[in-house]
Design an enzyme around this catalytic site. Structure first.
Site, PDB file in Angstrom:
ATOM      1  N   HIS A   1       0.850  -0.920  -0.346  1.00 26.91           N
ATOM      2  CA  HIS A   1       0.396   0.084  -0.170  1.00 26.91           C
ATOM      3  C   HIS A   1       0.952   0.892   0.129  1.00 26.91           C
ATOM      4  CE1 HIS A   1       0.619   1.404   3.892  1.00 26.91           C
ATOM      5  NE2 HIS A   1       0.170   0.077   4.700  1.00 26.91           N
ATOM      6  N   CYS A   2       0.287   2.275  -0.916  1.00 29.76           N
ATOM      7  CA  CYS A   2       1.007   3.669  -0.430  1.00 29.76           C
ATOM      8  C   CYS A   2       0.209   4.540   0.596  1.00 29.76           C
ATOM      9  CB  CYS A   2       1.016   4.469  -1.863  1.00 29.76           C
ATOM     10  SG  CYS A   2      -0.614   4.424  -2.471  1.00 29.76           S
TER      11      CYS A   2
END
Length: 461
Positions: free
Chosen positions: A25-26
């Site tokens: 995830h960012c």
């Protein structure tokens, strides 16, 4: 919000746990590499109806689900646990994603992976330059004071050792030893070489090497030379490890890698890389100088389309080159206009929408765009209704034209929207004022264009 339930509900819509290769995830998005993207794409509408989901799309070899800051990390933790990916690291995910990309997208992703990790250092230097500019401009202390000298050291350090930072990051991406990459960067910035960073004219000494005149000039602040050098270094290192016996690998491989790469870099790669970097800057300057307002219109209007592809981070390489060659970045203000225009369009959607869920999504997404994070408003709002995205393109084009016309520039990259003001102040009050005017033009232009085009909530795409 029940994050475990969200994760459990999401998995079957993605085609089941067996369809998930890797996940990470960012700041805002859950990024997934799937065996078959079509299974998730077919259920996109259902995915977007899940609690907390602000949008979903396939791009850059990944299926991405937008949750927003503060939520995505919690969903990811539950998701990774449910599908058994807890031990997967980001590097595995990046490699899996790149295998599904075309060559151009893979190249852009490689540049992105190299430059994104060093953004904090560049932003910090830009902010320190701004502070230094304010201190000297307003005469808070004498120009020869110890404070000014220290701030000058603090602010220029990241650019002076940029090849070392890039060497480390690039070696990781190219599959080499990152510390050897840093050593190559260190060779290119060695004190015995003239430091040209920040100098209008650099006249180095020359040495004779087997009949060749070698300029003793350093590569502080440069980008292309170190990327080429570390690519060659990684190639040499990886091939040496295939043939060097394990018993002497620790002694032989680093020694041969550094000495070969060092000679090749100083004799050929360095000068060639400088020529390529200078050529890119010349072309951009030509477009910027002679395209002027038209260039701003085109770049400001089209930038968000590039964001959709996910390759916009690769522009950091070009921006770093501008900072090295010119000492300022004229592309970032244009990108910023496109970003804040997306916020203006999202704000219009907030006032036009009748559905409560649309309003709940549009307002925070628009505000995040004003802070430089555009994915929630692009994918969660504007693209879903299509016309707001067109309205944002109009606003971005108008704002881009204005900042080009008034020569707004920044001293770093990586910040857009309101936070970007901090990396503008070094170039004076007029620079900041013109940026704020362009900001207003982009936001109002996008808002008005979206307002007149309108939205039909039953036509959500």
């Amino acid at each position: 919000m029940n994050y475990n339930k969200i994760a459990k509900d999401l998995i079957p819509l993605l085609g089941g746990a067996d369809n998930v290769i890797s996940a990470t995830h960012c700041a805002t998005r859950l990024r997934l590499v799937l065996k078959d993207d079509e299974k998730a794409t077919a259920n996109r509408d259902k995915i977007e109806e899940l609690d907390g989901v602000k949008g979903a799309f396939a791009s850059s070899g990944q299926f991405q689900v937008i949750f927003g800051t503060g939520i995505v990390n919690k969903v990811y933790a539950e998701f990774a646990e449910e599908v058994g990916l807890k031990e997967k690291d980001t590097q595995d995910h990046a490699e899996a994603a790149k295998k599904k990309m075309n060559p151009f997208a893979r190249f852009a992703r490689t540049l992105s992976n190299i430059f994104v990790p060093i953004i904090p250092a560049i932003v910090a230097s830009g902010l320190l330059m701004g502070l230094l500019g304010m201190v000297t401009t307003f005469g808070w202390v004498a120009d020869d004071s110890s404070l000014v000298k220290m701030l000058n050291m603090f602010s220029s350090a990241a650019f002076i050792i940029l090849p070392i930072l890039l060497g480390y990051s690039a070696a990781k991406e190219f599959g080499g030893n990152p510390f050897l990459g840093a050593v190559i960067g260190g060779i290119m910035t060695h004190p015995d070489l003239l430091n040209p960073w920040g100098l209008a004219e650099a006249n180095p000494e020359y040495m004779d090497f087997m009949g060749l005149d070698i300029a003793l000039i350093g590569y502080q602040g440069t980008v292309v030379p170190v990327l080429l050098a570390v690519f060659v270094m990684s190639f040499i290192e990886k091939n040496l490890r295939k043939i060097v016996p394990s018993a002497v690998d620790l002694l032989v491989t680093p020694f041969v890698t550094v000495i070969l790469t060092g000679f090749i870099t100083l004799l050929a790669i360095g000068p060639l890389g400088n020529a390529i970097g200078s050529g890119i800057t010349v072309v951009l300057n030509f477009v910027y100088d002679y395209g002027s307002v038209f260039a701003g219109l085109i770049f400001g209007g089209l930038y968000s389309l590039i964001v959709i592809t996910g390759v916009h981070h690769s522009f950091h390489a070009i921006e770093a080159g501008l900072l090295a060659e010119l000492g300022f970045n004229y592309l970032l203000p244009i990108w910023s206009m496109a970003n804040v225009a997306q916020g203006g369009a999202g704000l219009a959607v907030y006032f036009l929408a009748k559905r409560a869920k649309t309003k709940e999504l549009a307002l925070p997404a628009a505000l995040s765009a004003f802070l430089g994070i555009t994915e929630p408003v692009i994918f969660g709002v504007n693209l879903r209704y299509r016309k707001p995205f067109i309205g944002a393109a109009i606003g971005g084009a108008l704002g881009g034209a204005y900042v080009v016309f008034t020569n707004v520039v920044a001293n770093a990259y990586g910040l857009t929207g309101i936070p970007m003001i901090a990396i503008l102040v070094e170039f004076g009050t007029v620079n900041v004022v013109n940026y704020l005017i362009g900001f207003a033009i982009a936001v109002v232009g996008a808002f008005v264009a979206t307002w007149f085009m309108g939205i039909k909530e039953e036509d959500v795409k």
